[in-house]
Motif scaffolding. Structure first.
Motif, PDB file in Angstrom:
ATOM      1  N   LEU A   1     -53.253  25.914  12.718  1.00 14.75           N
ATOM      2  CA  LEU A   1     -53.140  27.268  13.267  1.00 14.75           C
ATOM      3  C   LEU A   1     -52.668  27.266  14.714  1.00 14.75           C
ATOM      4  O   LEU A   1     -51.844  28.081  15.119  1.00 14.75           O
ATOM      5  CB  LEU A   1     -54.513  27.952  13.216  1.00 14.75           C
ATOM      6  CG  LEU A   1     -54.867  28.756  11.978  1.00 14.75           C
ATOM      7  CD1 LEU A   1     -56.317  29.184  12.046  1.00 14.75           C
ATOM      8  CD2 LEU A   1     -53.968  29.975  11.856  1.00 14.75           C
TER       9      LEU A   1
ATOM     10  N   LYS B   1     -56.763  36.914   7.862  1.00 14.21           N
ATOM     11  CA  LYS B   1     -56.900  37.367   9.255  1.00 14.21           C
ATOM     12  C   LYS B   1     -55.542  37.431   9.958  1.00 14.21           C
ATOM     13  O   LYS B   1     -55.474  37.574  11.170  1.00 14.21           O
ATOM     14  CB  LYS B   1     -57.819  36.426  10.017  1.00 14.21           C
ATOM     15  CG  LYS B   1     -59.271  36.486   9.553  1.00 14.21           C
ATOM     16  CD  LYS B   1     -60.103  35.486  10.338  1.00 14.21           C
ATOM     17  CE  LYS B   1     -61.545  35.497   9.864  1.00 14.21           C
ATOM     18  NZ  LYS B   1     -62.346  34.427  10.506  1.00 14.21           N
ATOM     19  N   GLY B   2     -54.469  37.240   9.216  1.00 15.15           N
ATOM     20  CA  GLY B   2     -53.142  37.422   9.798  1.00 15.15           C
ATOM     21  C   GLY B   2     -52.330  36.151   9.983  1.00 15.15           C
ATOM     22  O   GLY B   2     -51.200  36.214  10.471  1.00 15.15           O
ATOM     23  N   ALA B   3     -52.897  34.991   9.642  1.00 16.03           N
ATOM     24  CA  ALA B   3     -52.133  33.744   9.801  1.00 16.03           C
ATOM     25  C   ALA B   3     -51.091  33.622   8.687  1.00 16.03           C
ATOM     26  O   ALA B   3     -51.103  34.387   7.713  1.00 16.03           O
ATOM     27  CB  ALA B   3     -53.083  32.563   9.763  1.00 16.03           C
TER      28      ALA B   3
ATOM     29  N   SER C   1     -57.776  32.201   6.436  1.00 16.93           N
ATOM     30  CA  SER C   1     -56.992  32.384   7.667  1.00 16.93           C
ATOM     31  C   SER C   1     -55.901  33.426   7.449  1.00 16.93           C
ATOM     32  O   SER C   1     -55.651  34.268   8.320  1.00 16.93           O
ATOM     33  CB  SER C   1     -56.346  31.054   8.086  1.00 16.93           C
ATOM     34  OG  SER C   1     -57.335  30.095   8.360  1.00 16.93           O
TER      35      SER C   1
END
Lengths: 558, 364
Positions: B240, B261-263, B258
């Motif tokens: 990340l 959450k926008g990754a 992840s």
């Protein structure tokens, strides 16, 4: 006559109680560890064998791990001694601006967990993704590797930052109480400033410096959490991480125990050497006469240098890692870059209110810290009196014995307790953690109190006794008030250590007995945001305890 | 108390009892069950209430997922919201160490555990460490049991996962198909592999991979100086932030979480196949709360429990005819190219040989 005899008995019996408890806390698990190290299982049957010790001397990986631990211990000790003594001297013996404020601020890293510090520094300077790299990269447009925190140098750096206050605590009290007449005499006879420091000040600080050096060396060499965070991922093993690996399934407790025994023997040798060295000279720096420590006026470059040392130390040990932790804790997803528009308190909310394990862990840590520190200081105070004022023939032996836990890495002592308690009702309870904490760390308190006690000339007590005071009156009105700073320093030290303790807990915790540091380790499997939030909560707890003591006008360095 | 007062109190208690019984009769767990099964479940519910709590541990399930699971579990059986379910998330090595210690101490604190270490699980099963409990849900797991991923009436997977290459699409443009492609994409010093010394699941993965990849391949990996990572979160975090450009031992669960959450993390199920890590779940023989433990096993293996695990943790369900809600990250079991390993026959000694081999290659 009968009354005198009763008092004498109390004078002898009370300190002996502390000694006996200390000895039992050490001997029980130690014998369990020793027995386990001498056993080898052939099929279902244990047999006496020295194979575990033979392995220690033949396994190349263990040699490499031992060497790495020695490098960490020696590096951290050297840097901490230099930094800690310098800081203590700057605030106690110079007129540097803000010295009273710095006196307090210098202690703040002491309240940090080195593990948390390591995490903070990873966020700061991790290759290509640390805050420093990404901040500089945003200007240059390049991807920057930066310094390698995942190295032995990184471990030494972190350990030095967070163990410097240990040295500072050991040294500042004697520095503040040192009779200036010694140094004045040297200066009057033509000694230069540096000669006076070398020949008068530092030798008088020897008890504190040696105690601090020993503690920092063995603690740094034996600490497993910082190497776990920084070097384990690069295949750089240290002794504690090797022991941790040995205890893990398929565990080899015999080899791990053999390692612990070997380390213990080395520690006995170091402690005996320290004792023999100190016993050759006298170190009383507080007498019944009035005195005032000398304050050196520093100007120009010296003043700038002193201020720079202070500011760099506080920035690198406190400001930067805390800032990094705050930024990570406020991020919903940490990507190495801070985005204030996405800031959220969700991580704090989760670890405080939504995750039952962390709530329980906070309560457990508080219980262990308060109860353990109180028990530890009580036992240590009694032991210190025995060691400094007692007349036993075996004081040297007792001293060496009571110092044993100092040299045993937390994880090894934890292993000894595990072997000792695994088939008893103590296994998996908070009680075994409490006992292990006290057993592992009471020597820290004993050293702190003993260092102070050795600096108080017995003539003060003798004078009171000569004037008709009983032993208890002498203790109450003379010795305990003089010892109060050391007792409080020892209590705070134990409280702090217990709140952030990990090494002794890692093998002994069970469901429901998790501590804050264990919760942090467990949360690291989840989200770095949660870890950062819990680390900050732990820091607030520790600083809260410290502030409380400051508000009550009592301080460890008063 | 007067006779009238006692009568009123008795009546009130009777009403409360009837209300509770009525509530229990309506709980989702009882739907579709015959009379004998209903009685059995009701007895277990009452037993669980008397036991007062449940302790379980897992190496994958995140605490946030646990919250959802526990809430659904209570609803499923009509247990009060105050019924404590104590959850401990551990790494595989830590869990095995803990259970081994508790067995040695004869002081079991966990009721139920789930772990992706089949060799150890089979070994402990043979040593009699698990309770025999043939959940009715086992009927839906016969295919995976036949495939060697469980023993009827003792343990079975509550889900499975893989430790496979992952990368950040924002940092690396990669469209490879195989482990070889992933190795070619790895930048020296900026990629991670699973730490076989520290992690049982990575050791299991390595043992599986060695069936399709030879030692020379891993020697090539070693030449690129990887970082050794024991925890899946750690490898995902390094990807990340850009510390690493690719991780060989990534976990689809972390990728899924992840990305929510926008990754923009991506995974590769390599063409060579991959080691399927079954999260084998069991009740310990001397579990302190056996009724609660049995209810938990029934629930976690049910369609309701499996949906939560698939949706929140991207676990691959072994339940017959289960349709994954996120097939791109957690494909359906039948569509996977799994490396065949007979875990039942693999001994701990063989596993240790793989560990020694790995150490000799990577010299960590």
């Amino acid at each position: 006559m009968r009354d005198t005899k009763r008092r004498l008995t109390l004078q002898v019996a009370l300190p002996l109680v502390g000694v006996i408890i200390g000895v039992l806390l050490i001997v029980g698990p130690f014998i369990a560890g020793l027995a386990r190290s001498l056993m080898l299982w052939v099929g279902e049957d244990p047999q006496f064998s020295l194979a575990n010790f033979a392995w220690l001397f033949t396994d190349r990986r263990i040699h490499q791990a031992a060497l790495n631990s020695l490098i960490c211990g020696f590096g951290a000790m050297s840097l901490s001694l230099m930094l800690g003594t310098s800081l203590a001297w700057i605030v106690s013996r110079t007129d540097v601006p803000g010295r009273e404020l710095f006196k307090t601020l210098n202690l703040i890293p002491f309240f940090f967990s080195p593990y948390v510090g390591a995490i903070g520094w990873i966020f700061l300077v991790a290759p290509y993704s640390g805050l420093m790299q990404t901040s500089i990269g945003s200007f240059t447009g390049e991807s920057i590797e930066g310094p390698n925190i995942y190295s032995l140098a990184g471990v030494i750096w972190i350990l030095s930052l967070f163990y410097t206050p240990y040295v500072y605590l050991f040294v500042i009290s004697p520095l503040q109480r040192m009779d200036a007449a010694f140094e004045d005499a040297a200066r009057v006879h033509g000694a230069s400033f540096w000669t006076t420091i070398r020949l008068i000040t530092l030798p008088l600080l020897q008890p504190g410096l040696l105690s601090a050096a020993l503690i920092v060396f063995v603690t740094s060499a034996g600490l497993f959490d910082v190497p776990l965070a920084l070097t384990a991922t690069k295949g750089i093993r240290t002794m504690p991480t090797e022991v941790f690996a040995l205890v893990r399934y398929p565990s080899d407790l015999g080899r791990a125990a053999a390692f612990g025994i070997l380390v213990t023997v080395i520690t006995i040798a170091l402690t005996l050497w320290q004792r023999a060295h100190l016993s050759k000279r006298r170190y009383e720096i507080v007498s019944g006469k009035g005195y005032k420590p000398r304050v050196t006026e520093i100007r120009g470059a010296a003043r700038v240098l002193a201020l720079t040392v202070e500011i760099v130390f506080l920035t690198t040990s406190v400001v930067l890692p805390v800032l990094a932790l705050i930024l990570v804790a406020l991020s919903p997803l940490w990507t190495g870059r801070s985005n204030p528009s996405n800031a959220t308190l969700a991580n704090f909310s989760y670890v405080l209110f939504d995750y039952s394990l962390t709530r329980q862990a906070i309560l457990n840590s508080l219980f262990l810290a308060v109860t353990g520190a109180t028990l530890g200081v009580t036992i240590s105070g009694l032991q210190s009196y025995y060691l400094q004022r007692g007349r036993g023939r075996f004081k040297g032996l007792v001293d060496a014995l009571l110092a044993l836990p100092l040299g045993i890495p937390g994880i090894v002592l934890s292993l000894f307790f595990l072997i000792f308690a695994i088939r008893t009702p103590l296994y998996g309870t908070l009680a075994i953690l409490l006992i292990a904490y006290v057993a592992r760390f009471f020597p820290f308190a004993t050293r702190t109190i003993s260092a102070m006690l050795s600096a108080i000339h017995p003539e003060l007590e003798e004078s009171a006794r000569a004037n008709g005071a009983s032993w208890t009156q002498t203790m109450r009105h003379i010795l305990l008030p003089l010892l109060r700073p050391a007792l409080i320093a020892a209590w705070i030290m134990l409280f702090i250590i217990f709140i952030r303790e990990l090494g002794a807990s890692i093998l002994l915790y069970a469901s429901g007995t998790e501590t804050i540091s264990i919760a942090m380790l467990l949360l690291s499997e989840n989200s770095v945001g949660y870890v950062a939030a819990l680390a900050l909560i732990q820091l607030v707890l520790l600083l809260g305890g410290f502030t409380l003591f400051r508000l009550t006008k009592v301080s460890a360095i008063q | 108390m007067s006779i009238a007062g006692k009568a009123r109190l008795g009546f009130a208690l009777l009403l409360m009892g009837l209300a509770t019984a009525s509530q229990a009769q309506d709980v989702p767990a009882l739907k579709g069950l015959d009379e004998a099964a209903r009685t059995n479940v009701l007895q277990m519910i009452e037993g669980a209430k008397k036991e007062g709590s449940l302790n379980y541990s897992d190496t994958i399930i995140q605490p946030t997922t646990n919250d959802v699971l526990v809430s659904a579990f209570r609803t499923y059986y009509g247990l009060p919201a105050s019924f404590p379910v104590n959850y401990t998330l551990l790494t595989s090595g830590a869990m095995i160490t803990r259970i081994e210690q508790e067995l040695a101490a004869n002081r079991i604190t966990f009721d139920v555990a789930a772990i992706g270490s089949p060799t150890w699980t089979f070994e402990r099963y043979r040593a009699g460490a698990f309770m025999n409990y043939r959940s009715r849900e086992y009927d839906a797991y016969q295919d995976v049991i036949k495939a060697g991923l469980g023993v009827d009436g003792a343990f079975v997977l509550n889900g499975g996962y893989a430790q496979i290459p992952i990368w950040n699409a924002d940092i690396l443009k990669f469209d490879g198909k195989s482990y070889r492609d992933a190795l070619n994409a790895a930048v020296p010093g900026r990629f991670s592999i699973g730490d076989v010394v520290q992690s049982e699941s990575h050791l299991t993965t390595y043992a599986g991979l060695r069936q399709v990849l030879d030692v020379d391949f891993f020697k090539e990996v070693a030449k690129k100086k990887p970082t050794f990572v024991g925890r899946s979160e750690q490898s995902a975090q390094r990807i990340l932030t850009g510390q690493d450009v690719i991780a060989f031992g990534g976990n689809p669960s972390r990728v899924h979480q992840s990305n929510q959450k926008g990754a923009k993390l991506r995974i590769l199920y390599p063409s060579e196949g991959f080691t399927f890590l079954p999260q084998l779940t069991f009740i310990l023989a001397k579990a302190p709360h056996p009724n609660a433990a049995k209810l938990w096993i029934d629930f976690i293996l049910s369609d309701a429990g499996q949906k939560i695990l698939a949706d929140k943790e991207a676990l691959i369900s072994g339940r017959a005819n289960f349709q994954s809600p996120i097939p791109d990250i957690a494909p359906n079991f039948s569509s996977l190219k799994i490396i065949k390993v007979d875990w039942e026959k693999m001994t701990a000694d063989q596993l240790m040989k793989y560990r020694e081999e790995w150490i000799s290659i990577f010299n960590p």
